[in-house]
Design a protein around this motif. Sequence first.
Motif, PDB file in Angstrom:
ATOM      1  N   UNK A 244      19.133  16.676 -38.672  1.00  0.00           N
ATOM      2  CA  UNK A 244      18.885  16.619 -37.238  1.00  0.00           C
ATOM      3  C   UNK A 244      19.118  17.983 -36.593  1.00  0.00           C
ATOM      4  N   UNK A 245      20.192  18.685 -37.011  1.00  0.00           N
ATOM      5  CA  UNK A 245      20.468  20.013 -36.472  1.00  0.00           C
ATOM      6  C   UNK A 245      19.354  20.997 -36.842  1.00  0.00           C
ATOM      7  N   UNK A 246      18.859  20.914 -38.074  1.00  0.00           N
ATOM      8  CA  UNK A 246      17.781  21.795 -38.507  1.00  0.00           C
ATOM      9  C   UNK A 246      16.502  21.525 -37.717  1.00  0.00           C
ATOM     10  N   UNK A 247      16.198  20.253 -37.491  1.00  0.00           N
ATOM     11  CA  UNK A 247      15.006  19.899 -36.719  1.00  0.00           C
ATOM     12  C   UNK A 247      15.122  20.403 -35.273  1.00  0.00           C
ATOM     13  N   UNK A 248      16.313  20.277 -34.705  1.00  0.00           N
ATOM     14  CA  UNK A 248      16.526  20.737 -33.334  1.00  0.00           C
ATOM     15  C   UNK A 248      16.365  22.254 -33.239  1.00  0.00           C
ATOM     16  N   UNK A 249      16.899  22.987 -34.221  1.00  0.00           N
ATOM     17  CA  UNK A 249      16.781  24.440 -34.230  1.00  0.00           C
ATOM     18  C   UNK A 249      15.328  24.875 -34.407  1.00  0.00           C
ATOM     19  N   UNK A 250      14.616  24.163 -35.258  1.00  0.00           N
ATOM     20  CA  UNK A 250      13.211  24.470 -35.470  1.00  0.00           C
ATOM     21  C   UNK A 250      12.414  24.280 -34.193  1.00  0.00           C
ATOM     22  N   UNK A 251      12.692  23.184 -33.477  1.00  0.00           N
ATOM     23  CA  UNK A 251      11.984  22.926 -32.223  1.00  0.00           C
ATOM     24  C   UNK A 251      12.292  24.011 -31.201  1.00  0.00           C
ATOM     25  N   UNK A 252      13.566  24.462 -31.145  1.00  0.00           N
ATOM     26  CA  UNK A 252      13.942  25.523 -30.206  1.00  0.00           C
ATOM     27  C   UNK A 252      13.251  26.833 -30.561  1.00  0.00           C
ATOM     28  N   UNK A 253      13.176  27.142 -31.849  1.00  0.00           N
ATOM     29  CA  UNK A 253      12.513  28.367 -32.284  1.00  0.00           C
ATOM     30  C   UNK A 253      11.029  28.331 -31.946  1.00  0.00           C
ATOM     31  N   UNK A 254      10.390  27.207 -32.143  1.00  0.00           N
ATOM     32  CA  UNK A 254       8.970  27.073 -31.835  1.00  0.00           C
ATOM     33  C   UNK A 254       8.726  27.213 -30.340  1.00  0.00           C
ATOM     34  N   UNK A 255       9.620  26.643 -29.514  1.00  0.00           N
ATOM     35  CA  UNK A 255       9.474  26.760 -28.062  1.00  0.00           C
ATOM     36  C   UNK A 255       9.635  28.211 -27.616  1.00  0.00           C
ATOM     37  N   UNK A 256      10.619  28.915 -28.205  1.00  0.00           N
ATOM     38  CA  UNK A 256      10.846  30.317 -27.864  1.00  0.00           C
ATOM     39  C   UNK A 256       9.647  31.167 -28.265  1.00  0.00           C
ATOM     40  N   UNK A 257       9.082  30.918 -29.415  1.00  0.00           N
ATOM     41  CA  UNK A 257       7.914  31.674 -29.877  1.00  0.00           C
ATOM     42  C   UNK A 257       6.721  31.441 -28.968  1.00  0.00           C
ATOM     43  N   UNK A 258       6.554  30.188 -28.549  1.00  0.00           N
ATOM     44  CA  UNK A 258       5.441  29.870 -27.650  1.00  0.00           C
ATOM     45  C   UNK A 258       5.617  30.560 -26.307  1.00  0.00           C
ATOM     46  N   UNK A 259       6.841  30.613 -25.798  1.00  0.00           N
ATOM     47  CA  UNK A 259       7.098  31.278 -24.516  1.00  0.00           C
ATOM     48  C   UNK A 259       6.852  32.777 -24.630  1.00  0.00           C
ATOM     49  N   UNK A 260       7.270  33.375 -25.746  1.00  0.00           N
ATOM     50  CA  UNK A 260       7.055  34.807 -25.959  1.00  0.00           C
ATOM     51  C   UNK A 260       5.565  35.124 -26.052  1.00  0.00           C
ATOM     52  N   UNK A 261       4.816  34.280 -26.704  1.00  0.00           N
ATOM     53  CA  UNK A 261       3.376  34.475 -26.835  1.00  0.00           C
ATOM     54  C   UNK A 261       2.683  34.369 -25.488  1.00  0.00           C
ATOM     55  N   UNK A 262       3.111  33.433 -24.663  1.00  0.00           N
ATOM     56  CA  UNK A 262       2.529  33.274 -23.332  1.00  0.00           C
ATOM     57  C   UNK A 262       2.832  34.498 -22.459  1.00  0.00           C
ATOM     58  N   UNK A 263       4.056  35.010 -22.555  1.00  0.00           N
ATOM     59  CA  UNK A 263       4.436  36.194 -21.767  1.00  0.00           C
ATOM     60  C   UNK A 263       3.629  37.413 -22.198  1.00  0.00           C
ATOM     61  N   UNK A 264       3.405  37.562 -23.471  1.00  0.00           N
ATOM     62  CA  UNK A 264       2.629  38.703 -23.983  1.00  0.00           C
ATOM     63  C   UNK A 264       1.180  38.602 -23.528  1.00  0.00           C
ATOM     64  N   UNK A 265       0.633  37.409 -23.530  1.00  0.00           N
ATOM     65  CA  UNK A 265      -0.748  37.233 -23.070  1.00  0.00           C
ATOM     66  C   UNK A 265      -0.878  37.575 -21.599  1.00  0.00           C
ATOM     67  N   UNK A 266       0.108  37.184 -20.805  1.00  0.00           N
ATOM     68  CA  UNK A 266       0.066  37.478 -19.373  1.00  0.00           C
ATOM     69  C   UNK A 266       0.155  38.997 -19.127  1.00  0.00           C
ATOM     70  N   UNK A 267       0.998  39.679 -19.876  1.00  0.00           N
ATOM     71  CA  UNK A 267       1.132  41.135 -19.735  1.00  0.00           C
ATOM     72  C   UNK A 267      -0.155  41.844 -20.126  1.00  0.00           C
ATOM     73  N   UNK A 268      -0.796  41.399 -21.161  1.00  0.00           N
ATOM     74  CA  UNK A 268      -2.051  41.999 -21.616  1.00  0.00           C
ATOM     75  C   UNK A 268      -3.146  41.804 -20.576  1.00  0.00           C
ATOM     76  N   UNK A 269      -3.188  40.649 -19.951  1.00  0.00           N
ATOM     77  CA  UNK A 269      -4.199  40.390 -18.921  1.00  0.00           C
ATOM     78  C   UNK A 269      -3.989  41.293 -17.717  1.00  0.00           C
ATOM     79  N   UNK A 270      -2.738  41.507 -17.366  1.00  0.00           N
ATOM     80  CA  UNK A 270      -2.444  42.385 -16.229  1.00  0.00           C
ATOM     81  C   UNK A 270      -2.825  43.825 -16.543  1.00  0.00           C
ATOM     82  N   UNK A 271      -2.614  44.265 -17.772  1.00  0.00           N
ATOM     83  CA  UNK A 271      -2.942  45.640 -18.172  1.00  0.00           C
ATOM     84  C   UNK A 271      -4.446  45.879 -18.181  1.00  0.00           C
ATOM     85  N   UNK A 272      -5.236  44.904 -18.462  1.00  0.00           N
ATOM     86  CA  UNK A 272      -6.689  45.039 -18.535  1.00  0.00           C
ATOM     87  C   UNK A 272      -7.370  44.977 -17.171  1.00  0.00           C
TER      88      UNK A 272
END
Length: 333
Positions: A264-292
């Motif tokens: 259960x702890x491993x599954x919870x950590x995996x879900x948190x890591x996936x959420x963090x990665x998704x948030x980082x990807x969204x932030x990078x996409x927004x920055x790239x759009x602003x730069x263009x």
Amino acid sequence: MVMYQPRAANKSTVYVNLHLHKRNPQTTLLASGMEASAAVPMDATNHADTTAGNGAADGVPGTSADPDNPLVKKFNELTAAVGTKPDDFSSWTNLLSTVEKLDDIDHIRSTYDAFFAEYPLCYGYWKKYAEAERRHGSNEQATAVYERGCAATPYSTDLWVAYAAFLLATDADTDAVRSVYERALAYVGTDYLSQKLWDKYFEFEGSNGSPASVAALYARVLSCPVKELDKYHTALLEYAGSRTAHELLSEDAAAALRAILEQQAADKQKAADEAAAAAAEAAQAAAQAAANKPAAEDGTDAAAEPAAEPAAAGDGDGEPEAAPGEEPEQPEV
């Protein structure tokens, strides 16, 4: 069926009623353990030693000196009665009561054996039979009687409880007592009125088992539709409240629980890591759009400026202009 015969000092002879043997030859057994046969004297010396020292040097007390003993007469009369009418339950119970008073173990055995050939489900009489064996000093024979009784009527909670109590009273091995309780639960553990058996088992495990075995027993009873189930739930909460999980869980159960929690702890950590990665990807996409996006001159794009609204009619000082050919209005002084 046995007709009463006074025993000699080292030998006893009993006779079997042919009628009862014909009704159930498989279960009409004598004390010697041999199958009954008609008009054949059965040697009961196998049990002579168990009755030695009971005060009857020459048969049942008082019978040799007093052949007109009323108990002997009654015994023989009732023996004849059940031989003629074996479905007369009242005569059987009177016969058993009489033979208990005579207190001769050979006749007690043969009478009970004949009775159970007709009424094997009478668990209360199995208890009396076993107690008679115990009273005459044969715990081994008493154990055998309980085994026969539990095999004949395995759904009797009272008989199982009595069997376990007998073993405890005779200092039987702990594993042997636990085995009886487990066999009993296999038959009557889910019976609505089996709480007496469960209570005795809890009492036994509380004195002879571990906290883990007691906790496991609570888990089992709470999965059964027994009466007073809330009582066991409350008792479990009280029992577990003063003990650690390490005490209450077996090694296997603790390992299984540990594996579940780790997963259960491993599954919870995996879900948190996936959420963090998704948030980082969204932030990078927004920055790239602003730069263009093209930079606007003076901070705005002329094409993007909104069209100026037409000026209101007048000279700009807020006063409306006069229409052609009209005098402008003079302000009042």
